[in-house]
Design a protein around this motif. Structure first.
Motif, mmCIF file in Angstrom:
data_model
loop_
_atom_site.group_PDB
_atom_site.id
_atom_site.type_symbol
_atom_site.label_atom_id
_atom_site.label_comp_id
_atom_site.label_asym_id
_atom_site.label_seq_id
_atom_site.Cartn_x
_atom_site.Cartn_y
_atom_site.Cartn_z
ATOM 1 N N PRO A 100 -14.200 80.281 28.361
ATOM 2 C CA PRO A 100 -14.789 80.603 27.053
ATOM 3 C C PRO A 100 -14.540 82.057 26.648
ATOM 4 N N GLY A 101 -13.819 82.251 25.545
ATOM 5 C CA GLY A 101 -13.529 83.595 25.059
ATOM 6 C C GLY A 101 -12.628 84.399 25.965
ATOM 7 N N GLY A 129 -11.561 75.914 26.978
ATOM 8 C CA GLY A 129 -10.970 76.844 26.018
ATOM 9 C C GLY A 129 -9.632 77.425 26.437
ATOM 10 N N ASP A 130 -9.571 78.756 26.453
ATOM 11 C CA ASP A 130 -8.315 79.453 26.723
ATOM 12 C C ASP A 130 -7.776 79.171 28.118
ATOM 13 N N ALA A 131 -8.639 78.882 29.075
ATOM 14 C CA ALA A 131 -8.162 78.558 30.418
ATOM 15 C C ALA A 131 -7.326 77.284 30.390
ATOM 16 N N PHE A 149 -11.875 69.471 33.306
ATOM 17 C CA PHE A 149 -11.371 70.022 32.042
ATOM 18 C C PHE A 149 -12.269 69.551 30.906
ATOM 19 N N THR A 150 -12.534 70.454 29.954
ATOM 20 C CA THR A 150 -13.357 70.095 28.793
ATOM 21 C C THR A 150 -12.594 70.407 27.497
ATOM 22 N N PRO A 151 -11.491 69.711 27.244
ATOM 23 C CA PRO A 151 -10.664 70.043 26.077
ATOM 24 C C PRO A 151 -11.135 69.382 24.785
ATOM 25 N N HIS A 152 -10.860 70.068 23.660
ATOM 26 C CA HIS A 152 -10.884 69.366 22.389
ATOM 27 C C HIS A 152 -9.493 68.762 22.177
#
Length: 280
Positions: A100-101, A129-131, A149-152
């Motif tokens: 995150p961020g 996020g960026d990871a 993993f928690t992708p959109h």
């Protein structure tokens, strides 16, 4: 496909033992928040702390320290530029959330590489996020841990190198298997791919379409991983509560903020842990 139901959540969330302490509820390390995106890691940390994690440490850019401590005095703070010290303390944590961020620059790449190379078998890693973007674009070592993993949708396209219009549940599950990971594919009705199972979230609302909502969810996952017996149960519980709380708040609000969802987590954990007082 299986549904994530209130009945299951009630079975998984237990009341806390009288004889327990903060060390019994997980030690989580959150890594993220560069000099421009500090709010993301702070919202993730709020999700982790309000989900009941016993000890939470945030490794972030030092510019975020004051804001973090003003918002969450419960969190400890490390300078994420001090990778030597971070490597020293990394083994102390049972859960690591990174992304995150975080940004996509050199320090972000070094931090992700450090986690991928040095996390040990007993730890759980949540990438958000960026990871996810970095992991998808470079040849990082596959961590020898439980990986989540928690992708959109766009981040999932980066991981799979396919357009989501060309993906269905079976293909998504195959990719999750190849990644050797649990995948939380965030959407209006989030789906979770775990081993041979596909889980459908039954709650969610457009009122939650607000920046930072995914950061809060990843923090909730990290917070519950240190408390529930199985990683699968922790992930599914986080997904359910995140959307259920948001949908409940949306009955009276046009827009629901991530911080508002986080503030309600302890109350709903209490409700679902007391099966005799089950809201259902």
């Amino acid at each position: 496909m299986k549904k994530i139901t209130p009945k299951l959540i009630c079975a998984w969330i237990k009341q806390r033992e009288d004889e327990s302490n903060k060390g019994d509820y997980g030690r989580a390390l959150l890594i993220g928040g560069n000099e421009r995106l500090g709010g993301a890691i702070i919202m993730a940390a709020q999700g982790t702390i309000y989900s009941g994690a016993g000890l939470v440490t945030v490794a972030t850019h030092p510019v975020n320290r004051s804001a973090l401590h003003a918002r969450l005095p419960e969190a400890m703070c490390l300078d994420f530029n001090d990778t030597e010290y971070l490597l020293e303390v990394l083994p102390q944590f049972d859960t690591i959330l990174i992304g995150p961020g975080l940004g996509l620059g050199d320090i972000a790449q070094r931090l992700l590489s450090l986690v991928c190379e040095h996390a040990h078998v007993g730890q759980r890693i949540v990438m958000d996020g960026d990871a996810i973007t970095l992991y998808a674009s470079q040849n990082f070592k596959k961590p020898e841990t439980t990986l989540i993993f928690t992708p959109h949708r766009k981040e999932w396209e980066r991981l799979t190198h396919m357009d989501t219009e060309d993906l269905d549940d079976m293909k998504n599950q195959d990719f999750a298997t190849n990644l050797d990971a649990i995948v939380v594919l965030k959407d209006h009705r989030t789906r979770v791919y775990i081993e041979d199972d596909i889980w459908q979230n039954i709650y969610g609302t457009p009122a939650m379409a607000t920046g930072g909502m995914g950061d809060t969810l990843s923090g909730m996952v990290a917070g519950l991983l240190g408390q529930l017996e199985k990683s699968k149960h922790a992930v599914l519980t986080a997904v359910f509560l995140h959307s259920y709380i948001g949908e409940t708040l949306a009955k009276k609000k046009y827009v629901v903020l991530p911080t508002e969802v986080a503030e309600q987590i302890p109350y709903y954990l209490k409700k679902f842990s007391e099966t005799d007082d089950n809201p259902y």
